[in-house]
Design a protein around this motif. Structure first.
Motif, mmCIF file in Angstrom:
data_model
loop_
_atom_site.group_PDB
_atom_site.id
_atom_site.type_symbol
_atom_site.label_atom_id
_atom_site.label_comp_id
_atom_site.label_asym_id
_atom_site.label_seq_id
_atom_site.Cartn_x
_atom_site.Cartn_y
_atom_site.Cartn_z
ATOM 1 N N LEU A 144 0.921 -1.047 -0.140
ATOM 2 C CA LEU A 144 0.120 -0.096 0.172
ATOM 3 C C LEU A 144 0.999 1.387 -0.070
ATOM 4 O O LEU A 144 1.758 1.269 0.698
ATOM 5 C CB LEU A 144 -1.003 -0.027 1.362
ATOM 6 C CG LEU A 144 -1.596 -1.319 1.085
ATOM 7 C CD1 LEU A 144 -2.624 -1.090 2.617
ATOM 8 C CD2 LEU A 144 -2.702 -1.615 0.386
ATOM 9 N N ILE A 145 0.775 2.224 -0.905
ATOM 10 C CA ILE A 145 1.430 3.442 -0.986
ATOM 11 C C ILE A 145 0.660 4.297 0.071
ATOM 12 O O ILE A 145 -0.328 4.167 0.334
ATOM 13 C CB ILE A 145 1.419 3.765 -2.450
ATOM 14 C CG1 ILE A 145 -0.138 4.449 -2.953
ATOM 15 C CG2 ILE A 145 1.767 3.102 -3.329
ATOM 16 C CD1 ILE A 145 -0.204 5.209 -4.074
ATOM 17 N N PRO A 146 1.352 5.490 0.296
ATOM 18 C CA PRO A 146 0.902 6.414 1.404
ATOM 19 C C PRO A 146 -0.397 6.866 0.994
ATOM 20 O O PRO A 146 -1.273 7.162 2.098
ATOM 21 C CB PRO A 146 1.871 7.570 1.422
ATOM 22 C CG PRO A 146 3.469 6.774 0.985
ATOM 23 C CD PRO A 146 2.784 5.671 0.215
ATOM 24 N N GLU A 147 -0.677 7.239 -0.174
ATOM 25 C CA GLU A 147 -2.066 7.839 -0.574
ATOM 26 C C GLU A 147 -3.096 6.929 -0.144
ATOM 27 O O GLU A 147 -4.283 7.256 0.478
ATOM 28 C CB GLU A 147 -1.880 8.053 -1.911
ATOM 29 C CG GLU A 147 -3.254 8.415 -2.594
ATOM 30 C CD GLU A 147 -3.602 10.074 -2.348
ATOM 31 O OE1 GLU A 147 -4.843 10.262 -2.457
ATOM 32 O OE2 GLU A 147 -2.661 10.535 -1.663
ATOM 33 N N THR A 148 -3.103 5.568 -0.495
ATOM 34 C CA THR A 148 -3.902 4.387 0.101
ATOM 35 C C THR A 148 -4.044 4.279 1.497
ATOM 36 O O THR A 148 -5.167 4.560 1.982
ATOM 37 C CB THR A 148 -3.720 3.117 -0.723
ATOM 38 O OG1 THR A 148 -3.510 3.262 -1.755
ATOM 39 C CG2 THR A 148 -4.715 1.903 -0.220
ATOM 40 N N LEU A 149 -3.061 4.438 2.097
ATOM 41 C CA LEU A 149 -2.950 4.602 3.768
ATOM 42 C C LEU A 149 -3.547 5.553 4.229
ATOM 43 O O LEU A 149 -4.517 5.629 5.304
ATOM 44 C CB LEU A 149 -1.697 4.303 4.153
ATOM 45 C CG LEU A 149 -0.876 3.126 3.768
ATOM 46 C CD1 LEU A 149 0.793 3.314 4.046
ATOM 47 C CD2 LEU A 149 -1.223 1.920 4.470
ATOM 48 N N GLN A 150 -3.571 6.841 3.394
ATOM 49 C CA GLN A 150 -4.239 8.063 4.184
ATOM 50 C C GLN A 150 -5.798 8.080 3.654
ATOM 51 O O GLN A 150 -6.678 8.238 4.523
ATOM 52 C CB GLN A 150 -3.614 9.269 3.603
ATOM 53 C CG GLN A 150 -4.177 10.535 4.115
ATOM 54 C CD GLN A 150 -3.546 11.612 3.314
ATOM 55 O OE1 GLN A 150 -2.229 11.644 3.008
ATOM 56 N NE2 GLN A 150 -4.038 12.838 3.723
ATOM 57 N N ARG A 151 -5.936 7.637 2.560
ATOM 58 C CA ARG A 151 -7.500 7.763 2.219
ATOM 59 C C ARG A 151 -8.518 6.613 2.351
ATOM 60 O O ARG A 151 -9.592 6.855 2.060
ATOM 61 C CB ARG A 151 -7.514 8.174 0.555
ATOM 62 C CG ARG A 151 -6.775 9.474 0.172
ATOM 63 C CD ARG A 151 -6.458 9.608 -1.132
ATOM 64 N NE ARG A 151 -7.766 9.945 -2.140
ATOM 65 C CZ ARG A 151 -8.599 10.962 -2.043
ATOM 66 N NH1 ARG A 151 -8.083 11.739 -1.513
ATOM 67 N NH2 ARG A 151 -9.463 11.041 -3.006
ATOM 68 N N THR A 152 -7.881 5.665 2.869
ATOM 69 C CA THR A 152 -8.856 4.400 3.043
ATOM 70 C C THR A 152 -8.559 3.918 4.328
ATOM 71 O O THR A 152 -7.583 4.028 5.415
ATOM 72 C CB THR A 152 -8.267 3.178 1.964
ATOM 73 O OG1 THR A 152 -7.324 2.673 2.570
ATOM 74 C CG2 THR A 152 -8.425 3.679 0.671
ATOM 75 N N ASN A 153 -9.738 2.726 4.767
ATOM 76 C CA ASN A 153 -9.534 2.337 6.274
ATOM 77 C C ASN A 153 -8.316 1.286 6.201
ATOM 78 O O ASN A 153 -8.035 1.036 7.342
ATOM 79 C CB ASN A 153 -10.890 1.753 6.586
ATOM 80 C CG ASN A 153 -11.329 0.597 5.670
ATOM 81 O OD1 ASN A 153 -10.713 0.167 4.733
ATOM 82 N ND2 ASN A 153 -12.533 0.323 5.911
ATOM 83 N N LEU A 154 -7.948 1.008 5.229
ATOM 84 C CA LEU A 154 -6.710 0.083 5.165
ATOM 85 C C LEU A 154 -5.557 0.563 5.974
ATOM 86 O O LEU A 154 -4.585 0.043 6.286
ATOM 87 C CB LEU A 154 -6.113 -0.345 3.750
ATOM 88 C CG LEU A 154 -7.215 -1.104 3.057
ATOM 89 C CD1 LEU A 154 -6.858 -1.812 1.590
ATOM 90 C CD2 LEU A 154 -7.723 -2.473 3.804
ATOM 91 N N GLY A 155 -5.356 1.900 5.932
ATOM 92 C CA GLY A 155 -4.371 2.778 6.795
ATOM 93 C C GLY A 155 -4.298 2.021 8.263
ATOM 94 O O GLY A 155 -3.374 2.612 8.916
ATOM 95 N N THR A 156 -5.408 1.945 8.691
ATOM 96 C CA THR A 156 -5.155 1.654 10.282
ATOM 97 C C THR A 156 -5.696 0.216 10.513
ATOM 98 O O THR A 156 -5.731 -0.509 11.670
ATOM 99 C CB THR A 156 -6.555 2.467 10.669
ATOM 100 O OG1 THR A 156 -7.880 2.228 10.339
ATOM 101 C CG2 THR A 156 -6.319 3.694 10.879
ATOM 102 N N ALA A 157 -5.929 -0.640 9.279
ATOM 103 C CA ALA A 157 -5.974 -2.036 9.418
ATOM 104 C C ALA A 157 -4.700 -2.589 9.975
ATOM 105 O O ALA A 157 -3.389 -2.429 9.842
ATOM 106 C CB ALA A 157 -6.226 -2.838 7.927
#
Length: 194
Positions: free
Chosen positions: A159-172
């Motif tokens: 996961l790139i930083p953009e995905t981590l920031q914009r989706t709930n996968l950033g806290t998974a």
């Protein structure tokens, strides 16, 4: 039809359960400018129908079949959910073809930092994993991702930083359940082959 490019992070405001199913109320704010009653909206990759819209929220009914097949059965008040509006004929297909029909639920096994990216390994049911290929597409909680690795029980995405920031996968984190939708093209190819 969706592309797996999340438009907004929503928040579950209410979960009304009954024997008939669940009504979710989701705060979506600016995303709702384009949503009316009867419109489709993907919630963590599950295509739902807005039955009420107003005051920055929408409500959607989730039938028992969907609850049995998706991680929406686990959401509670305060849960963050990925939201995407359907693809229009004039839009770019920036992700991949996502139907909003979840194939199964996976469980995050491991999360590891990898430079500015984060690698996430997801334990996957065999009936879904059969359609997953390295460098192929998969939707995880509605997010279009590219498969980096695969073994006989799981696959890994980066996961790139953009995905981590914009989706709930950033806290998974390990133990989190996620909705999985395999690339529909693989399913059609299997069906057509003798």
């Amino acid at each position: 039809m969706f592309t797996g490019l999340v438009a907004a992070l929503g928040r579950i405001e209410a979960v009304d359960r009954s024997q008939e199913g669940v009504r979710l109320t989701v705060a979506a704010n600016g995303l709702l400018v384009e949503v009316g009653e009867g419109d489709s909206i993907a919630v963590n990759g599950v295509c739902l129908t807005a039955v009420q819209v107003g005051d920055g929220t929408f409500a959607a009914d989730v039938m028992n079949e969907t609850l049995a097949r998706s991680s929406l059965r686990d959401v509670g008040v305060g849960s963050r959910v990925n939201l995407e509006l359907p693809l229009r004929a004039t839009d770019r297909l920036g992700g991949h073809i996502v139907q909003g029909h979840v194939d199964g639920v996976g469980r995050i096994q491991a999360v590891a930092e990898d430079g500015f990216a984060r690698r996430v390994t997801i334990a996957t049911p065999a009936d879904v994993l059969r359609y997953v290929v390295v460098k192929g597409s998969i939707a995880v909680d509605g997010v279009s991702l590219t498969v980096a690795e695969i073994d006989d029980r799981s696959f890994t995405v980066s996961l790139i930083p953009e995905t981590l920031q914009r989706t709930n996968l950033g806290t998974a984190e390990p133990g989190t359940t996620v909705n999985l939708e395999a690339d529909v093209l693989a399913k059609y190819v299997e069906k057509l082959l003798p």
